[in-house]
Design a protein around this motif. Structure first.
Motif, PDB file in Angstrom:
ATOM      1  N   VAL A  58     -26.637  37.321-140.852  1.00 41.25           N
ATOM      2  CA  VAL A  58     -25.307  37.181-140.230  1.00 41.25           C
ATOM      3  C   VAL A  58     -25.206  38.249-139.664  1.00 41.25           C
ATOM      4  CG1 VAL A  58     -22.638  37.021-141.110  1.00 41.25           C
ATOM      5  CG2 VAL A  58     -24.472  35.717-142.374  1.00 41.25           C
ATOM      6  N   GLN A  59     -24.591  38.388-138.326  1.00 38.20           N
ATOM      7  CA  GLN A  59     -24.208  39.494-137.537  1.00 38.20           C
ATOM      8  C   GLN A  59     -22.888  39.965-137.571  1.00 38.20           C
ATOM      9  OE1 GLN A  59     -25.323  38.560-133.587  1.00 38.20           O
ATOM     10  NE2 GLN A  59     -27.268  37.125-134.349  1.00 38.20           N
ATOM     11  N   PRO A  60     -22.550  40.995-138.187  1.00 35.06           N
ATOM     12  CA  PRO A  60     -20.962  41.377-138.231  1.00 35.06           C
ATOM     13  C   PRO A  60     -20.689  41.785-136.743  1.00 35.06           C
ATOM     14  CG  PRO A  60     -22.392  42.590-140.023  1.00 35.06           C
ATOM     15  CD  PRO A  60     -23.437  41.854-139.072  1.00 35.06           C
ATOM     16  N   TRP A  61     -19.468  41.163-136.481  1.00 37.24           N
ATOM     17  CA  TRP A  61     -18.920  41.474-135.047  1.00 37.24           C
ATOM     18  C   TRP A  61     -17.368  41.729-135.101  1.00 37.24           C
ATOM     19  CZ3 TRP A  61     -17.717  37.068-131.071  1.00 37.24           C
ATOM     20  CH2 TRP A  61     -17.906  37.646-129.777  1.00 37.24           C
ATOM     21  N   SER A  62     -17.256  43.077-134.597  1.00 34.55           N
ATOM     22  CA  SER A  62     -15.545  43.549-134.826  1.00 34.55           C
ATOM     23  C   SER A  62     -14.747  42.821-134.002  1.00 34.55           C
ATOM     24  CB  SER A  62     -15.539  44.925-134.430  1.00 34.55           C
ATOM     25  OG  SER A  62     -16.182  45.050-132.813  1.00 34.55           O
ATOM     26  N   ALA A  63     -15.210  41.881-133.025  1.00 32.67           N
ATOM     27  CA  ALA A  63     -14.290  41.022-132.126  1.00 32.67           C
ATOM     28  C   ALA A  63     -13.544  39.997-132.848  1.00 32.67           C
ATOM     29  CB  ALA A  63     -15.021  40.372-131.044  1.00 32.67           C
ATOM     30  N   LEU A  64     -14.283  39.624-134.053  1.00 38.11           N
ATOM     31  CA  LEU A  64     -13.766  38.653-135.061  1.00 38.11           C
ATOM     32  C   LEU A  64     -12.964  39.190-136.150  1.00 38.11           C
ATOM     33  CD1 LEU A  64     -16.807  36.126-135.319  1.00 38.11           C
ATOM     34  CD2 LEU A  64     -15.073  36.178-133.538  1.00 38.11           C
ATOM     35  N   ASN A  65     -12.749  40.550-136.343  1.00 38.84           N
ATOM     36  CA  ASN A  65     -11.911  40.759-137.253  1.00 38.84           C
ATOM     37  C   ASN A  65     -10.306  40.802-137.045  1.00 38.84           C
ATOM     38  OD1 ASN A  65     -14.235  42.467-138.232  1.00 38.84           O
ATOM     39  ND2 ASN A  65     -13.615  44.648-137.562  1.00 38.84           N
ATOM     40  N   SER A  66      -9.748  40.951-138.319  1.00 40.33           N
ATOM     41  CA  SER A  66      -8.437  40.631-138.262  1.00 40.33           C
ATOM     42  C   SER A  66      -7.629  41.513-137.715  1.00 40.33           C
ATOM     43  CB  SER A  66      -7.927  40.423-139.676  1.00 40.33           C
ATOM     44  OG  SER A  66      -6.669  40.126-139.679  1.00 40.33           O
ATOM     45  N   TYR A  67      -6.681  41.440-137.259  1.00 33.34           N
ATOM     46  CA  TYR A  67      -5.634  42.323-136.609  1.00 33.34           C
ATOM     47  C   TYR A  67      -4.026  42.041-137.119  1.00 33.34           C
ATOM     48  CZ  TYR A  67      -6.103  38.558-133.228  1.00 33.34           C
ATOM     49  OH  TYR A  67      -6.136  37.419-132.381  1.00 33.34           O
ATOM     50  N   PHE A  68      -4.237  41.275-138.156  1.00 30.18           N
ATOM     51  CA  PHE A  68      -3.045  41.165-138.759  1.00 30.18           C
ATOM     52  C   PHE A  68      -2.711  42.616-139.629  1.00 30.18           C
ATOM     53  CE2 PHE A  68      -1.005  39.499-142.903  1.00 30.18           C
ATOM     54  CZ  PHE A  68       0.198  39.000-142.150  1.00 30.18           C
ATOM     55  N   GLN A  69      -1.290  42.966-139.930  1.00 35.97           N
ATOM     56  CA  GLN A  69      -0.953  44.093-140.623  1.00 35.97           C
ATOM     57  C   GLN A  69      -1.521  45.325-139.633  1.00 35.97           C
ATOM     58  OE1 GLN A  69      -3.038  42.976-144.284  1.00 35.97           O
ATOM     59  NE2 GLN A  69      -1.120  43.213-145.256  1.00 35.97           N
ATOM     60  N   GLY A  70      -1.542  45.146-138.344  1.00 35.65           N
ATOM     61  CA  GLY A  70      -1.781  46.161-137.622  1.00 35.65           C
ATOM     62  C   GLY A  70      -3.249  46.667-137.541  1.00 35.65           C
ATOM     63  N   HIS A  71      -4.124  45.966-138.188  1.00 35.23           N
ATOM     64  CA  HIS A  71      -5.556  46.550-137.933  1.00 35.23           C
ATOM     65  C   HIS A  71      -6.036  46.130-136.619  1.00 35.23           C
ATOM     66  CE1 HIS A  71      -5.713  47.059-142.374  1.00 35.23           C
ATOM     67  NE2 HIS A  71      -5.291  45.827-142.501  1.00 35.23           N
ATOM     68  N   GLY A  72      -7.190  46.557-136.084  1.00 32.87           N
ATOM     69  CA  GLY A  72      -7.601  46.433-134.951  1.00 32.87           C
ATOM     70  C   GLY A  72      -6.930  46.427-133.548  1.00 32.87           C
ATOM     71  N   ASP A  73      -7.622  45.879-132.535  1.00 29.67           N
ATOM     72  CA  ASP A  73      -7.132  45.961-131.408  1.00 29.67           C
ATOM     73  C   ASP A  73      -7.012  44.523-130.741  1.00 29.67           C
ATOM     74  OD1 ASP A  73      -6.558  46.084-128.445  1.00 29.67           O
ATOM     75  OD2 ASP A  73      -7.446  48.015-128.251  1.00 29.67           O
ATOM     76  N   GLN A  74      -5.857  43.868-131.014  1.00 26.44           N
ATOM     77  CA  GLN A  74      -5.855  42.299-130.500  1.00 26.44           C
ATOM     78  C   GLN A  74      -6.378  41.795-128.977  1.00 26.44           C
ATOM     79  OE1 GLN A  74      -1.969  40.787-130.922  1.00 26.44           O
ATOM     80  NE2 GLN A  74      -2.408  38.725-130.435  1.00 26.44           N
ATOM     81  N   ALA A  75      -5.908  42.778-128.195  1.00 21.77           N
ATOM     82  CA  ALA A  75      -6.249  42.346-126.674  1.00 21.77           C
ATOM     83  C   ALA A  75      -7.744  42.759-126.564  1.00 21.77           C
ATOM     84  CB  ALA A  75      -5.361  43.316-126.013  1.00 21.77           C
ATOM     85  N   ALA A  76      -8.068  43.672-126.878  1.00 17.00           N
ATOM     86  CA  ALA A  76      -9.650  44.164-126.591  1.00 17.00           C
ATOM     87  C   ALA A  76     -10.517  42.968-127.433  1.00 17.00           C
ATOM     88  CB  ALA A  76      -9.847  45.589-127.214  1.00 17.00           C
TER      89      ALA A  76
END
Length: 198
Positions: free
Chosen positions: A115-133
């Protein structure tokens, strides 16, 4: 199967039960969806413990600070993977959000695959991450897969990501078979959906 027939079939089928998924016709339909060049099975993580989002003390590197899978979610993940394996549907790659509930869903579905962890699939709910990117990266990768088909991939992620990629809402444990849409279209083209063998 033409696009019109596929849309009619999906409208008639709706969310599928275990008995429907066990039928030869449904197995053939799923195989057809996942044989489309560039197909991706977008899976929302399986059922979790009760709650919305993650605790205030959330840490990506500490599963004890996150909302994790319930026993039901773990059983459903195993059943999903076993059903796909029984149909001979082995993904060319399995990618997952770095959230523990997504990684566990993916690993239980495909215990014999990396399984390849991939930050593009991370949640951006509650202000996490960078939705557009993240969405830009996911769309670019889907377009690449469509240009260089090598079998379907599985992406295990969150409701917000799936909704933004496809325009459709998914329940926990539900999946959409999709592919990159035409150039310039921001949404994925959805081929079909299933709640898995439950």
């Amino acid at each position: 199967m033409t696009n019109l027939l596929r849309r009619r079939l999906l409208a008639q089928m709706g969310t599928l039960s275990l008995s429907a998924m066990a039928s030869p016709a449904w197995s053939q339909t799923m195989r057809h969806w996942l044989s489309v060049p560039g197909a991706v099975l977008l899976v929302r993580h399986a059922q979790t413990e009760s709650g919305i989002g993650d605790p205030d003390h959330f840490r990506l590197d500490d599963c004890s600070t996150q909302r994790n899978l319930s026993d039901e979610g773990r059983a459903d993940s195993r059943a999903w993977g076993q059903w796909l394996s029984a149909q001979g549907l082995r993904p060319s790659a399995v990618r997952s959000s770095q959230w523990c509930r997504c990684l566990e869903t993916a690993r239980l579905m495909f215990p014999s695959q990396q399984v390849q962890p991939w930050s593009a699939l991370n949640s951006y709910f509650q202000g996490h991450g960078d939705q557009a990117a993240q969405l830009r990266q996911a769309r670019a990768e889907a377009a690449r897969l469509a240009r260089e088909p090598r079998g379907f991939e599985v992406w295990v992620t969150h409701q917000v990501v799936i909704t933004d990629l496809t325009g459709q809402y998914t329940s926990m444990g539900e999946a959409l078979a999709a592919r990159a849409a035409s150039p310039g279209d921001q949404a994925f083209a959805v081929l079909g959906r299933s709640r898995g063998p439950r």
